[in-house]
Design a protein around this motif. Structure first.
Motif, PDB file in Angstrom:
ATOM      1  N   THR A 193      31.735  47.934  55.355  1.00 43.62           N
ATOM      2  CA  THR A 193      32.858  47.188  55.917  1.00 43.62           C
ATOM      3  C   THR A 193      33.428  46.216  54.888  1.00 43.62           C
ATOM      4  OG1 THR A 193      31.922  47.371  58.150  1.00 43.62           O
ATOM      5  CG2 THR A 193      33.562  45.644  57.786  1.00 43.62           C
ATOM      6  N   VAL A 194      32.564  45.550  54.127  1.00 39.55           N
ATOM      7  CA  VAL A 194      33.037  44.638  53.081  1.00 39.55           C
ATOM      8  C   VAL A 194      33.794  45.413  52.005  1.00 39.55           C
ATOM      9  CG1 VAL A 194      32.304  43.094  51.216  1.00 39.55           C
ATOM     10  CG2 VAL A 194      31.271  42.880  53.487  1.00 39.55           C
ATOM     11  N   PHE A 195      33.317  46.605  51.658  1.00 40.44           N
ATOM     12  CA  PHE A 195      34.004  47.452  50.679  1.00 40.44           C
ATOM     13  C   PHE A 195      35.428  47.774  51.147  1.00 40.44           C
ATOM     14  CE2 PHE A 195      35.257  51.782  49.492  1.00 40.44           C
ATOM     15  CZ  PHE A 195      35.292  51.669  48.109  1.00 40.44           C
ATOM     16  N   LYS A 196      35.552  48.187  52.409  1.00 43.01           N
ATOM     17  CA  LYS A 196      36.880  48.514  52.955  1.00 43.01           C
ATOM     18  C   LYS A 196      37.756  47.267  53.037  1.00 43.01           C
ATOM     19  CE  LYS A 196      35.336  52.437  55.768  1.00 43.01           C
ATOM     20  NZ  LYS A 196      35.178  52.956  57.160  1.00 43.01           N
ATOM     21  N   LEU A 197      37.147  46.137  53.397  1.00 44.90           N
ATOM     22  CA  LEU A 197      37.889  44.882  53.491  1.00 44.90           C
ATOM     23  C   LEU A 197      38.440  44.484  52.133  1.00 44.90           C
ATOM     24  CD1 LEU A 197      38.745  42.411  55.164  1.00 44.90           C
ATOM     25  CD2 LEU A 197      36.481  41.423  54.705  1.00 44.90           C
ATOM     26  N   ARG A 198      37.623  44.578  51.101  1.00 44.98           N
ATOM     27  CA  ARG A 198      38.086  44.257  49.745  1.00 44.98           C
ATOM     28  C   ARG A 198      39.258  45.141  49.333  1.00 44.98           C
ATOM     29  NH1 ARG A 198      31.989  43.870  47.342  1.00 44.98           N
ATOM     30  NH2 ARG A 198      31.814  41.593  47.176  1.00 44.98           N
ATOM     31  N   ARG A 199      39.152  46.431  49.654  1.00 44.46           N
ATOM     32  CA  ARG A 199      40.197  47.378  49.275  1.00 44.46           C
ATOM     33  C   ARG A 199      41.512  47.036  49.975  1.00 44.46           C
ATOM     34  NH1 ARG A 199      38.828  53.490  50.476  1.00 44.46           N
ATOM     35  NH2 ARG A 199      39.099  52.685  52.599  1.00 44.46           N
ATOM     36  N   LYS A 200      41.447  46.654  51.242  1.00 42.17           N
ATOM     37  CA  LYS A 200      42.660  46.331  51.982  1.00 42.17           C
ATOM     38  C   LYS A 200      43.259  44.998  51.550  1.00 42.17           C
ATOM     39  CE  LYS A 200      41.649  49.045  56.132  1.00 42.17           C
ATOM     40  NZ  LYS A 200      41.471  49.021  57.605  1.00 42.17           N
ATOM     41  N   LEU A 201      42.407  44.040  51.203  1.00 37.45           N
ATOM     42  CA  LEU A 201      42.919  42.741  50.761  1.00 37.45           C
ATOM     43  C   LEU A 201      43.557  42.836  49.379  1.00 37.45           C
ATOM     44  CD1 LEU A 201      40.073  40.350  51.975  1.00 37.45           C
ATOM     45  CD2 LEU A 201      42.368  40.593  52.949  1.00 37.45           C
ATOM     46  N   GLY A 202      43.107  43.797  48.577  1.00 42.72           N
ATOM     47  CA  GLY A 202      43.741  44.046  47.283  1.00 42.72           C
ATOM     48  C   GLY A 202      43.260  43.141  46.167  1.00 42.72           C
ATOM     49  N   ASP A 203      43.935  43.254  45.026  1.00 45.76           N
ATOM     50  CA  ASP A 203      43.580  42.498  43.813  1.00 45.76           C
ATOM     51  C   ASP A 203      44.400  41.218  43.705  1.00 45.76           C
ATOM     52  OD1 ASP A 203      41.675  44.360  42.942  1.00 45.76           O
ATOM     53  OD2 ASP A 203      43.249  45.650  42.124  1.00 45.76           O
ATOM     54  N   PRO A 204      43.831  40.202  43.024  1.00 44.98           N
ATOM     55  CA  PRO A 204      42.451  40.160  42.517  1.00 44.98           C
ATOM     56  C   PRO A 204      41.459  40.053  43.662  1.00 44.98           C
ATOM     57  CG  PRO A 204      43.496  38.023  42.251  1.00 44.98           C
ATOM     58  CD  PRO A 204      44.573  38.953  42.725  1.00 44.98           C
ATOM     59  N   PRO A 205      40.227  40.556  43.476  1.00 45.41           N
ATOM     60  CA  PRO A 205      39.228  40.536  44.547  1.00 45.41           C
ATOM     61  C   PRO A 205      38.963  39.108  45.022  1.00 45.41           C
ATOM     62  CG  PRO A 205      38.507  41.929  42.740  1.00 45.41           C
ATOM     63  CD  PRO A 205      39.721  41.192  42.249  1.00 45.41           C
ATOM     64  N   VAL A 206      38.864  38.939  46.343  1.00 48.40           N
ATOM     65  CA  VAL A 206      38.661  37.605  46.896  1.00 48.40           C
ATOM     66  C   VAL A 206      37.292  37.459  47.549  1.00 48.40           C
ATOM     67  CG1 VAL A 206      39.688  38.123  49.139  1.00 48.40           C
ATOM     68  CG2 VAL A 206      39.776  35.787  48.262  1.00 48.40           C
ATOM     69  N   VAL A 207      36.678  38.565  47.980  1.00 47.77           N
ATOM     70  CA  VAL A 207      35.343  38.510  48.593  1.00 47.77           C
ATOM     71  C   VAL A 207      34.309  38.721  47.497  1.00 47.77           C
ATOM     72  CG1 VAL A 207      33.778  39.477  50.299  1.00 47.77           C
ATOM     73  CG2 VAL A 207      36.234  39.406  50.780  1.00 47.77           C
ATOM     74  N   GLN A 208      33.527  37.715  47.226  1.00 50.61           N
ATOM     75  CA  GLN A 208      32.527  37.768  46.167  1.00 50.61           C
ATOM     76  C   GLN A 208      31.149  38.138  46.721  1.00 50.61           C
ATOM     77  OE1 GLN A 208      32.525  33.930  44.273  1.00 50.61           O
ATOM     78  NE2 GLN A 208      34.444  34.300  43.171  1.00 50.61           N
ATOM     79  N   THR A 209      30.392  38.878  45.910  1.00 51.30           N
ATOM     80  CA  THR A 209      28.984  39.141  46.238  1.00 51.30           C
ATOM     81  C   THR A 209      28.130  38.083  45.555  1.00 51.30           C
ATOM     82  OG1 THR A 209      29.334  41.525  46.427  1.00 51.30           O
ATOM     83  CG2 THR A 209      27.072  40.782  46.028  1.00 51.30           C
ATOM     84  N   VAL A 210      27.284  37.430  46.305  1.00 49.39           N
ATOM     85  CA  VAL A 210      26.354  36.446  45.760  1.00 49.39           C
ATOM     86  C   VAL A 210      24.973  37.107  45.752  1.00 49.39           C
ATOM     87  CG1 VAL A 210      25.379  34.128  45.980  1.00 49.39           C
ATOM     88  CG2 VAL A 210      27.747  34.574  46.719  1.00 49.39           C
ATOM     89  N   THR A 211      24.494  37.445  44.588  1.00 44.44           N
ATOM     90  CA  THR A 211      23.255  38.201  44.458  1.00 44.44           C
ATOM     91  C   THR A 211      22.095  37.511  45.167  1.00 44.44           C
ATOM     92  OG1 THR A 211      24.001  39.028  42.314  1.00 44.44           O
ATOM     93  CG2 THR A 211      21.667  39.265  42.812  1.00 44.44           C
ATOM     94  N   GLY A 212      21.414  38.283  46.001  1.00 40.06           N
ATOM     95  CA  GLY A 212      20.253  37.769  46.720  1.00 40.06           C
ATOM     96  C   GLY A 212      20.586  36.915  47.920  1.00 40.06           C
ATOM     97  N   VAL A 213      21.885  36.693  48.166  1.00 37.52           N
ATOM     98  CA  VAL A 213      22.278  35.843  49.285  1.00 37.52           C
ATOM     99  C   VAL A 213      23.192  36.589  50.243  1.00 37.52           C
ATOM    100  CG1 VAL A 213      23.386  33.688  49.988  1.00 37.52           C
ATOM    101  CG2 VAL A 213      22.078  33.780  47.846  1.00 37.52           C
ATOM    102  N   GLY A 214      24.336  37.053  49.757  1.00 40.59           N
ATOM    103  CA  GLY A 214      25.281  37.733  50.633  1.00 40.59           C
ATOM    104  C   GLY A 214      26.671  37.742  50.064  1.00 40.59           C
ATOM    105  N   TYR A 215      27.632  37.250  50.845  1.00 35.46           N
ATOM    106  CA  TYR A 215      29.036  37.294  50.456  1.00 35.46           C
ATOM    107  C   TYR A 215      29.706  35.951  50.731  1.00 35.46           C
ATOM    108  CZ  TYR A 215      27.993  42.274  50.973  1.00 35.46           C
ATOM    109  OH  TYR A 215      27.418  43.514  50.891  1.00 35.46           O
ATOM    110  N   ARG A 216      30.801  35.706  49.975  1.00 32.60           N
ATOM    111  CA  ARG A 216      31.563  34.481  50.218  1.00 32.60           C
ATOM    112  C   ARG A 216      32.988  34.656  49.749  1.00 32.60           C
ATOM    113  NH1 ARG A 216      32.005  29.977  46.350  1.00 32.60           N
ATOM    114  NH2 ARG A 216      31.810  30.800  44.232  1.00 32.60           N
ATOM    115  N   ILE A 217      33.854  33.820  50.290  1.00 40.00           N
ATOM    116  CA  ILE A 217      35.219  33.700  49.810  1.00 40.00           C
ATOM    117  C   ILE A 217      35.354  32.313  49.208  1.00 40.00           C
ATOM    118  CG2 ILE A 217      37.665  33.593  50.459  1.00 40.00           C
ATOM    119  CD1 ILE A 217      37.112  35.602  52.637  1.00 40.00           C
ATOM    120  N   PRO A 218      35.452  32.205  47.893  1.00 42.72           N
ATOM    121  CA  PRO A 218      35.437  30.873  47.232  1.00 42.72           C
ATOM    122  C   PRO A 218      36.694  30.064  47.523  1.00 42.72           C
ATOM    123  CG  PRO A 218      35.974  32.597  45.656  1.00 42.72           C
ATOM    124  CD  PRO A 218      35.661  33.298  46.938  1.00 42.72           C
TER     125      PRO A 218
END
Length: 218
Positions: A193-218
């Motif tokens: 779902t995050v992959f599809k969300l990133r694709r729809k939101l477009g560039d530059p990527p806004v949803v970041q992966t935080v290794t070992g934690v999860g995801y965030r929008i800075p």
């Protein structure tokens, strides 16, 4: 939001759940008080829609026991009794709101939405961050001036990320808030779902992966 509907009439329980799912909520169902207590013990719900007259364990007892735990779950109590004394009795047990049967599904959904806002820190009605605007009431998302069509799950995941106000949230948290109890935590549903969300939101990527934690929008 994650919602538990407790109603001993299966057809009504399903109807309530389907209506709330259309509002992008993750909904579980229980048909008696004992089953409700089991789910409340293992899941973190934002709102409990609770029929008062339940078999096995009465709704009053379910409500009182939940309040005694100190849980932040908000309780909307349902009952066929419309007398003021019945409403007062339900509220005195710790219920946050009361709705007499028969009711309009639209009103129930609005009350659930309002209670859900109370169960978490206050957030603006329209969520904005990093050029993303999400309007929960209108079910609309924009990136800048561009409208972004999202599925119900993508919308729910984005809303949780925006409510976190820049903090990283785990895949487990997203699974709990956007899916129901039958979701398999090993399916990779959140990642997809995050992959599809990133694709729809477009560039530059806004949803970041935080290794070992999860995801965030800075």
């Amino acid at each position: 939001m994650r919602v538990l509907v407790v109603e001993d009439e299966p057809q009504l329980a399903r109807a309530i759940a389907e209506w709330l799912r259309q509002e992008t909520h993750a909904v579980d169902i229980a048909h008696d008080g004992a089953a409700a207590q089991e789910r409340l013990a293992v899941n973190d719900y934002d709102v409990l829609v609770l029929d008062r007259d339940l078999p096995a364990v009465h709704g009053d007892q379910v409500c009182a026991d939940l309040v005694a735990t100190g849980a932040e779950t908000r309780v909307l109590m349902l009952t066929a009794a419309a007398e003021i004394t019945d409403r007062v009795a339900g509220l005195s047990l710790g219920a946050d709101d009361y709705l007499a049967k028969p009711f309009a599904f639209a009103e129930l959904a609005a009350r659930v939405q309002a209670l859900g806002r109370r169960s978490r820190p206050a957030a603006p009605p329209v969520l904005r961050r990093s050029g993303i605007t999400l309007d929960p009431a209108r079910r609309e998302v924009f990136r800048g001036e561009r409208y972004v069509p999202l599925s119900k799950k993508e919308f729910a995941v984005l809303a949780e990320l925006l409510r976190a106000q820049g903090a990283a949230i785990s895949a487990e948290h997203l699974l709990e808030k956007a899916w129901d109890e039958y979701a398999d935590p090993f399916t990779g549903a959140v990642r997809l779902t995050v992959f599809k969300l990133r694709r729809k939101l477009g560039d530059p990527p806004v949803v970041q992966t935080v290794t070992g934690v999860g995801y965030r929008i800075p």
